[in-house]
Design a protein around this motif. Structure first.
Motif, short mmCIF file in Angstrom:
data_model
loop_
_atom_site.label_atom_id
_atom_site.label_comp_id
_atom_site.label_asym_id
_atom_site.label_seq_id
_atom_site.Cartn_x
_atom_site.Cartn_y
_atom_site.Cartn_z
N MET A 1 0.82 -1.20 0.00
CA MET A 1 0.00 0.00 0.00
C MET A 1 0.86 1.26 0.00
O MET A 1 0.56 2.23 -0.70
N THR A 2 1.96 1.23 0.77
CA THR A 2 2.87 2.37 0.80
C THR A 2 3.51 2.60 -0.56
O THR A 2 3.62 3.73 -1.06
N MET A 3 3.95 1.50 -1.19
CA MET A 3 4.57 1.60 -2.50
C MET A 3 3.57 2.12 -3.53
O MET A 3 3.92 2.93 -4.40
N ALA A 4 2.33 1.68 -3.45
CA ALA A 4 1.30 2.15 -4.37
C ALA A 4 1.04 3.64 -4.19
O ALA A 4 0.87 4.38 -5.17
N GLU A 5 1.02 4.10 -2.95
CA GLU A 5 0.81 5.53 -2.67
C GLU A 5 1.97 6.36 -3.23
O GLU A 5 1.75 7.43 -3.82
N SER B 1 -7.05 4.23 -7.92
CA SER B 1 -6.44 3.26 -7.02
C SER B 1 -7.48 2.27 -6.50
O SER B 1 -8.67 2.61 -6.34
N TYR B 2 -7.01 1.05 -6.24
CA TYR B 2 -7.87 -0.04 -5.76
C TYR B 2 -7.07 -0.84 -4.74
O TYR B 2 -5.84 -0.89 -4.80
N ALA B 3 -7.77 -1.50 -3.84
CA ALA B 3 -7.11 -2.29 -2.81
C ALA B 3 -7.61 -3.73 -2.85
O ALA B 3 -8.83 -3.97 -2.79
N TRP B 4 -6.68 -4.66 -2.99
CA TRP B 4 -7.05 -6.06 -2.90
C TRP B 4 -7.28 -6.40 -1.43
O TRP B 4 -6.46 -6.09 -0.58
#
Length: 311
Positions: free
Chosen positions: A121-125, A140-143
């Motif tokens: 999540m940090t890397m995606a942000e 953005s989406y979260a699995w």
């Protein structure tokens, strides 16, 4: 399928019943040899009869084209690791190193999916922030965090996220970025997410793992519900990812397509052969011309005969 040159007064290529006395049908104005439709290929005249080219005695349908599909390849691109032991990938590297869809000059939209881990999540942000600095909007989406045996949750998450991606404006020239966590099954999740919209969009997979994982091997989600094996010829040579980014040395994964071995059950009286080809692969399709409920029962019989009663 090969072309058929047919006199209107004789027979048509779409008729399933062959003529009682088949003969070579040629375009007499051009002098070219006639070509037999695949259902009647076995009834073509023997070599040496009239001016019929003996090379066509065995139907062109079974000879041309041959397999025209290339085996899948996926480039692995090395990116630096920061002082916090986390991959550092900026938007410019991601966009320049990820191949675009054929004919596209740029990605029409960008969609970032983060696996269910704090690092992912940090890397995606961080990646979204880098994209914003370049003036690139992204969604953005979260699995979700799921138990390994949660088949229902996995199924619902797959189709919920792909539906959201489509509703958020994705098309066949969009880019899906999947930031993986610690679980290698994330690779299968990313492959399935990228496969569903519009028969597949470009996927960039960010793998923080210390070892290579073959993206062209047999990929399976945590529950085992979904699988993707890129060398299956029915995948048409489509690789699950346009590129993989990670901390290891750059390389290219490649694999030839496995042999094409379609099922060829003996047709029942209600089934009429209707073969065609895609990418040079002969698809032994049949048209069922009986009652609907009989067709469903026949399909169930074939499936049980192939996969067994445990299906």
């Amino acid at each position: 399928m090969t072309d058929c040159i047919v006199r209107p007064t004789e027979w048509r290529s779409d008729l399933t019943r062959p003529p009682s006395n088949p003969s070579r049908i040629a375009d007499k104005t051009s002098g070219t040899s006639g070509k037999w439709c695949s259902p009647f290929a076995s009834q073509a005249p023997a070599a040496g009869l009239t001016s019929y080219d003996s090379a066509l005695a065995s139907s062109l349908f079974h000879e041309k084209p041959g397999i025209v599909l290339d085996g899948p390849t996926v480039p692995y691109i090395q990116v630096p690791v920061g002082d916090d032991a986390q991959l550092w990938i900026d938007a410019s590297t991601l966009l320049s190193e990820t191949p675009r869809a054929k004919g596209a000059k740029e990605f029409s939209s960008i969609h970032v999916v983060a696996a269910s881990s704090d690092k992912a999540m940090t890397m995606a942000e961080d990646l979204q922030s880098s994209l914003t600095k370049l003036g690139k909007a992204c969604r953005s989406y979260a699995w979700p965090s799921l138990k390994a045996d949660d088949v229902t949750g996995e199924y619902e998450a797959i189709f919920r996220i792909t539906s959201e991606i489509i509703l958020n404006g994705a098309d066949r020239t969009s880019l899906l970025v999947f930031v993986a966590g610690e679980d290698v099954s994330d690779m299968a999740v990313a492959a399935i997410l990228g496969m569903l919209p519009f028969r597949g969009i470009q996927v960039a997979f960010i793998a923080p793992w210390a070892n290579y994982v073959d993206p062209l091997g047999r990929l399976s989600t945590a529950s085992g519900l979904f699988e993707y094996t890129a060398d299956q010829p029915e995948r048409m040579g489509r690789a699950p990812f346009a590129a993989v980014f990670g901390p290891l040395a750059a390389r290219t994964f490649s694999k030839p397509l496995a042999p094409w071995e379609p099922l060829r059950p003996s047709p029942c009286p209600e089934e009429k052969p209707a073969p065609f080809k895609i990418g040079g692969l002969d698809l032994p399709m049949v048209t069922f011309e009986g009652r609907f409920e009989d067709g469903v029962a026949r399909l169930a019989q074939l499936l049980l005969g192939h996969f067994g009663p445990e299906l």
